[in-house]
Design a protein around this motif. Structure first.
Motif, PDB file in Angstrom:
ATOM      1  N   SER A   1      -4.590   7.486  -5.420  1.00 21.09           N
ATOM      2  CA  SER A   1      -3.199   7.101  -5.156  1.00 21.09           C
ATOM      3  C   SER A   1      -3.028   5.601  -5.017  1.00 21.09           C
ATOM      4  CB  SER A   1      -2.704   7.780  -3.873  1.00 21.09           C
ATOM      5  OG  SER A   1      -3.511   7.411  -2.768  1.00 21.09           O
ATOM      6  N   GLY A   2      -4.154   4.870  -4.842  1.00 18.22           N
ATOM      7  CA  GLY A   2      -4.087   3.418  -4.701  1.00 18.22           C
ATOM      8  C   GLY A   2      -4.943   2.914  -3.554  1.00 18.22           C
TER       9      GLY A   2
ATOM     10  N   GLN B   1       0.804  -1.219   0.000  1.00 21.08           N
ATOM     11  CA  GLN B   1       0.000   0.000   0.000  1.00 21.08           C
ATOM     12  C   GLN B   1       0.847   1.285   0.000  1.00 21.08           C
ATOM     13  OE1 GLN B   1      -2.428   0.297   3.597  1.00 21.08           O
ATOM     14  NE2 GLN B   1      -0.909  -0.809   4.752  1.00 21.08           N
TER      15      GLN B   1
ATOM     16  N   VAL C   1      -1.461   0.837  -3.367  1.00 23.50           N
ATOM     17  CA  VAL C   1      -1.155  -0.009  -4.517  1.00 23.50           C
ATOM     18  C   VAL C   1      -2.323  -0.008  -5.493  1.00 23.50           C
ATOM     19  CG1 VAL C   1      -2.015  -2.051  -3.289  1.00 23.50           C
ATOM     20  CG2 VAL C   1      -0.438  -2.348  -5.207  1.00 23.50           C
ATOM     21  N   GLY C   2      -2.015  -0.119  -6.773  1.00 21.81           N
ATOM     22  CA  GLY C   2      -3.038  -0.142  -7.803  1.00 21.81           C
ATOM     23  C   GLY C   2      -3.544  -1.547  -8.090  1.00 21.81           C
TER      24      GLY C   2
END
Length: 342
Positions: free
Chosen positions: A69-70, A33, A35-36
């Motif tokens: 941002s993920g 994290q 994370v995509g």
């Protein structure tokens, strides 16, 4: 437990596999994290469609937060990762491996994380989080002096400790010993300072030159600043250390070529606390040093060894032929599977 889950799966087909897959997703987010979705799919070897579906379910449950941002874990998600671990270990067979390894090596406790840190560097972060949990559960309340070793694994452990470890405790972190040639980022002094910062504790450094003779160390031990730190190290009641591959450690510390050649000739497999040992656990070479030795660990309230990767399996197996046995081992499946095959 297994019989109960047999009927759970009869009522709700594939429930166990869904739980295992979604827990794997949570732990992957925990390590990576923010994370995509694409990175998670690659990590879990799943399709983006499946990952997207599971992410939506877990987000609706309040376990994940999704942003540009993920994906990150929420506080509830962090709790779920910890609280569900024993159940998932039972379902996936990890608990059985832990019991087998604990019995084989004579450990006080054993925790195995999935994966192989030799091939998956993020696995070390999982070992670090488990180290934090062991300290939280097993370290005595009150004042403790925690001696720590250096190395890349210990550096990652220092990044995963949390202030919760200091609840009802006052912690002082010290290097377990001095005089080892490491890069500054992974020296024991640096790691002790990072652990102190992460846990709101204190730290005390030990500055010594590397690979110095015993005669020089005998003189240095009386220098006031060094003597003061050594006195603190001698009062340590908790130790966190690693176990290394012998030849790799010797070369990394730039030990003389003739010494490295001698170690290879004697078939050394592991190193801990500056002691190099063969597969039978026989110590064949000691680096001159000040600070703790393996023999000092018997007097500790808690000893935690953190080491993983299939290339360290022989070193870990050999180390636990040397007393003391009352150690909590944090490792990964890469090392555990190799040791259990012997």
């Amino acid at each position: 437990m297994n019989q109960e889950w047999k009927w759970v799966n009869a009522v709700v087909p594939k429930m166990t596999q869904k739980l295992v897959n979604r827990y794997a997703l949570l732990t992957a987010v925990d390590v990576m994290q923010p994370v995509g979705r694409r990175s998670l799919a690659a990590k879990l070897q799943a399709t983006e469609r499946v990952v997207r579906s599971d992410l939506e379910v877990l987000a609706e449950s309040g376990l994940l937060a999704m942003a540009t941002s993920g994906v990150t874990l929420t506080k509830a998600g962090q709790e779920a990762v910890i609280e569900l671990r024993p159940l998932l270990e039972t379902l996936t067979g990890v608990s059985k491996k832990e019991r087998l390894l604990q019995d084989k090596l004579g450990l006080a406790g054993c925790h195995i994380v999935p994966g192989d840190s030799d091939d998956q560097p993020e696995v070390k972060a999982l070992m670090g989080r488990l180290t934090n949990q062991v300290l939280l559960d097993e370290m005595p309340p009150g004042d403790s002096i925690v001696a720590v070793m250096g190395g890349t694994t210990m550096a990652i452990v220092s990044e995963t400790l949390t202030e919760s470890v200091s609840v009802d405790r006052h912690l002082t972190f010290v290097p377990a010993r001095g005089g080892m040639g490491e890069s500054p980022a992974i020296q024991a002094n640096t790691i002790a300072a990072r652990m102190a910062l992460a846990t709101h504790g204190e730290s005390q450094p030990l500055y010594l030159p590397e690979l110095t003779s015993n005669a020089t160390y005998d003189t240095l031990r009386y220098e006031p600043m060094i003597a003061n730190t050594l006195a603190t190290i001698e009062r340590a009641n908790v130790v966190i250390h690693c176990v290394g591959d012998a030849v790799a450690m010797a070369k990394r510390r730039q030990m003389p070529a003739d010494v490295v050649a001698s170690l290879e000739k004697q078939h050394v497999v592991g190193e801990a606390f500056g002691d190099f040992f063969d597969a039978s656990g026989q110590i064949v070479y000691r680096v001159p040093k000040l600070g703790l030795s393996i023999s000092d660990l018997d007097a500790m309230d808690l000893v935690v060894a953190v080491a993983g990767g299939h290339t360290k399996a022989a070193a870990i197996d050999a180390y636990f032929k040397i007393p003391p046995k009352a150690t909590y081992l944090i490792t990964d499946e890469g090392a555990a599977d190799m040791i259990l095959k012997k």
